[in-house]
Motif scaffolding. Structure first.
Motif, mmCIF file in Angstrom:
data_model
loop_
_atom_site.group_PDB
_atom_site.id
_atom_site.type_symbol
_atom_site.label_atom_id
_atom_site.label_comp_id
_atom_site.label_asym_id
_atom_site.label_seq_id
_atom_site.Cartn_x
_atom_site.Cartn_y
_atom_site.Cartn_z
ATOM 1 N N GLY A 1 54.298 35.393 36.174
ATOM 2 C CA GLY A 1 53.869 34.919 37.478
ATOM 3 C C GLY A 1 52.395 35.022 37.768
ATOM 4 O O GLY A 1 51.942 34.586 38.819
ATOM 5 N N LEU A 2 51.608 35.595 36.857
ATOM 6 C CA LEU A 2 50.181 35.784 37.104
ATOM 7 C C LEU A 2 49.310 35.041 36.097
ATOM 8 O O LEU A 2 48.126 35.309 35.963
ATOM 9 N N SER A 3 49.917 34.088 35.395
ATOM 10 C CA SER A 3 49.195 33.202 34.475
ATOM 11 C C SER A 3 48.539 33.932 33.317
ATOM 12 O O SER A 3 47.397 33.663 32.942
ATOM 13 N N SER A 4 49.286 34.847 32.722
ATOM 14 C CA SER A 4 48.752 35.548 31.561
ATOM 15 C C SER A 4 48.493 34.583 30.412
ATOM 16 O O SER A 4 47.515 34.749 29.670
ATOM 17 N N SER B 1 36.221 36.140 28.106
ATOM 18 C CA SER B 1 37.378 36.573 28.883
ATOM 19 C C SER B 1 37.651 35.580 30.004
ATOM 20 O O SER B 1 36.809 34.735 30.331
ATOM 21 N N ALA B 2 38.835 35.697 30.594
ATOM 22 C CA ALA B 2 39.228 34.855 31.721
ATOM 23 C C ALA B 2 40.250 35.614 32.551
ATOM 24 O O ALA B 2 41.036 36.394 32.015
ATOM 25 N N PRO B 3 40.278 35.382 33.869
ATOM 26 C CA PRO B 3 41.185 36.135 34.730
ATOM 27 C C PRO B 3 42.570 35.516 34.827
ATOM 28 O O PRO B 3 42.762 34.311 34.594
ATOM 29 N N GLY B 4 43.534 36.338 35.194
ATOM 30 C CA GLY B 4 44.798 35.808 35.661
ATOM 31 C C GLY B 4 44.623 35.270 37.065
ATOM 32 O O GLY B 4 43.530 35.311 37.640
ATOM 33 N N ARG B 5 45.702 34.760 37.640
ATOM 34 C CA ARG B 5 45.621 34.239 39.000
ATOM 35 C C ARG B 5 46.906 34.571 39.756
ATOM 36 O O ARG B 5 47.961 34.793 39.150
ATOM 37 N N VAL B 6 46.799 34.614 41.058
ATOM 38 C CA VAL B 6 47.992 34.681 41.890
ATOM 39 C C VAL B 6 47.908 33.521 42.870
ATOM 40 O O VAL B 6 46.837 33.209 43.396
ATOM 41 N N ASN B 7 49.032 32.841 43.074
ATOM 42 C CA ASN B 7 49.060 31.671 43.946
ATOM 43 C C ASN B 7 49.688 32.046 45.280
ATOM 44 O O ASN B 7 50.820 32.523 45.323
ATOM 45 N N LEU B 8 48.958 31.836 46.363
ATOM 46 C CA LEU B 8 49.482 32.224 47.670
ATOM 47 C C LEU B 8 50.360 31.140 48.290
ATOM 48 O O LEU B 8 51.378 31.435 48.899
ATOM 49 N N ARG C 1 41.961 40.637 33.432
ATOM 50 C CA ARG C 1 41.474 39.555 32.574
ATOM 51 C C ARG C 1 42.062 39.659 31.168
ATOM 52 O O ARG C 1 42.444 40.745 30.715
ATOM 53 N N ALA C 2 42.097 38.529 30.507
ATOM 54 C CA ALA C 2 42.383 38.475 29.071
ATOM 55 C C ALA C 2 41.062 38.341 28.326
ATOM 56 O O ALA C 2 40.172 37.598 28.769
ATOM 57 N N THR C 3 40.933 39.056 27.219
ATOM 58 C CA THR C 3 39.694 39.051 26.445
ATOM 59 C C THR C 3 39.987 38.648 25.013
ATOM 60 O O THR C 3 40.940 39.145 24.399
ATOM 61 N N VAL C 4 39.159 37.758 24.485
ATOM 62 C CA VAL C 4 39.333 37.233 23.129
ATOM 63 C C VAL C 4 38.025 37.375 22.364
ATOM 64 O O VAL C 4 36.971 36.942 22.837
ATOM 65 N N GLY C 5 38.093 38.003 21.199
ATOM 66 C CA GLY C 5 36.965 38.059 20.290
ATOM 67 C C GLY C 5 37.316 37.295 19.029
ATOM 68 O O GLY C 5 38.438 37.415 18.525
ATOM 69 N N LEU C 6 36.400 36.494 18.542
ATOM 70 C CA LEU C 6 36.713 35.745 17.321
ATOM 71 C C LEU C 6 35.478 35.570 16.444
ATOM 72 O O LEU C 6 34.337 35.676 16.889
ATOM 73 N N GLY C 7 35.756 35.316 15.176
ATOM 74 C CA GLY C 7 34.697 35.083 14.202
ATOM 75 C C GLY C 7 35.277 34.476 12.931
ATOM 76 O O GLY C 7 36.479 34.571 12.670
#
Length: 333
Positions: free
Chosen positions: A98-101, A7-14, A34-40
């Motif tokens: 705006g939150l880097s999805s 997984s990885a988080p989004g971000r907000v830029n101040l 966060r975005a979560t990715v499962g793969l195989g």
């Protein structure tokens, strides 16, 4: 079940918007979502991509790019040398706009691929590969901030990044303040907006001023020699770099004023705001517990960010929504 999950988080830029593709300074922080990715491996020559948010499955042949949300994933696969079919399950808590999805999705995918295949990618190289995906597969000529923030930032501090050298350091939040992020309810699509046009404009402005990047301009008055809209675009980038550096030593009230100035610059000089976003920002700025507020991200809709008195974010968000109406929603109290 997936072989690996990441997984990885989004971000907000101040502070530091639309400066990262001109070698400038940025000051984002990660958000909890966060975005979560499962793969195989699936033993075939086809990737099967499933979005839990959209409840949709796409099938893309190995080596093809695909459509809809596929390029964010298949770009990562191709740049990582994947030659076998994978099952990929994606889900995300990061709101779009705006939150880097997209950066969170790319970084999560690349983290999963790094684990599955033992790729020799440090966190910076991984972020830069995500930027390459945006350029070559998605069609957005973004800078490096979003992927670097998703890969390197945390929710406890701000991350100052010099986007030219990639030097970075943690910076504390202004004392007595916390961050509120709200969704304006105005959707946007970067590749279909003026984002790439803005990048072309500031590159032309730098060329006319005889500098490598607008980061190198030390006297903002030189922009007056440029024709419109290059003058306005360059003025935003140069003044925004100065605001980031000033914000490093600012208290909460001063930092908030810098955010207000950034919004005015993005609205008037860079022309990437939207009337409804301006309304939401004005409502926030009028709240007594708000130090400052602005549009965040690439613009053309999406999210706004406010620096508010510590402990008041939820109350401020509720109060503002009562005036703004049902279009928006609080996404990060």
């Amino acid at each position: 079940m997936p072989e690996v999950t990441a997984s990885a988080p989004g971000r907000v830029n101040l502070l530091g918007e639309h400066t990262d593709y001109q070698g400038g300074f940025v000051l984002p922080t990660a958000i909890p979502q966060r975005a979560t990715v499962g793969l195989g491996r699936n033993g075939s020559s086809t990737h099967v991509l499933y979005s839990a948010n959209l409840e949709k499955t796409l099938r893309v042949a190995v080596g093809e790019v695909g459509t809809e949300f596929a390029p964010y994933l298949t770009g990562c696969l191709q740049l990582s040398g994947v030659t076998e079919g994978l099952n990929i399950h994606i889900s995300s808590e990061v709101p779009s706009g705006g939150l880097s999805s997209s950066a969170a999705l790319e970084v999560a995918t690349l983290r999963a691929l790094r684990e599955l295949y033992g790729l020799e990618l440090d966190d910076v190289a991984l972020a830069l590969r995500g930027v390459q995906v945006e350029h070559e597969f998605v069609g957005v000529k973004c800078g490096v901030m979003d992927q670097l923030a998703s890969s390197l930032a945390n929710t406890r501090t701000l991350l100052l990044v010099d986007t030219r050298s990639l030097e970075r350091r943690a910076v504390p939040f202004p004392a007595g303040a916390e961050v509120l992020v709200m969704d304006s309810g105005v959707p946007r699509r970067l590749a279909e907006s003026g984002y790439n046009e803005r990048r072309t404009q500031v590159e032309e402005a730098a060329r006319l001023l005889g500098v490598r990047e607008l980061r190198d301009v030390t006297d903002i008055s030189v922009v007056e020699t440029l024709p419109s809209p290059l003058k306005e675009r360059a003025r935003h980038v140069i003044s925004e770099n100065a605001r980031v550096l000033e914000g490093l030593e600012a208290d909460a009230a001063q930092f908030g004023q810098l955010m207000n100035a950034t919004h005015a610059s993005l609205r008037d000089d860079y022309a990437v705001s939207h009337p409804l976003v301006d309304d939401l920002v004005a409502l926030l700025q009028a709240q007594p517990d708000v130090f400052g507020a602005r549009i965040t991200g690439a613009g053309f809709g999406g999210a706004v960010v406010a620096l508010v008195r510590e402990g008041t974010a939820a109350a401020v968000g509720t109060a503002v929504l009562a005036d703004y109406g049902t279009l928006g929603k609080v996404v990060v109290p």
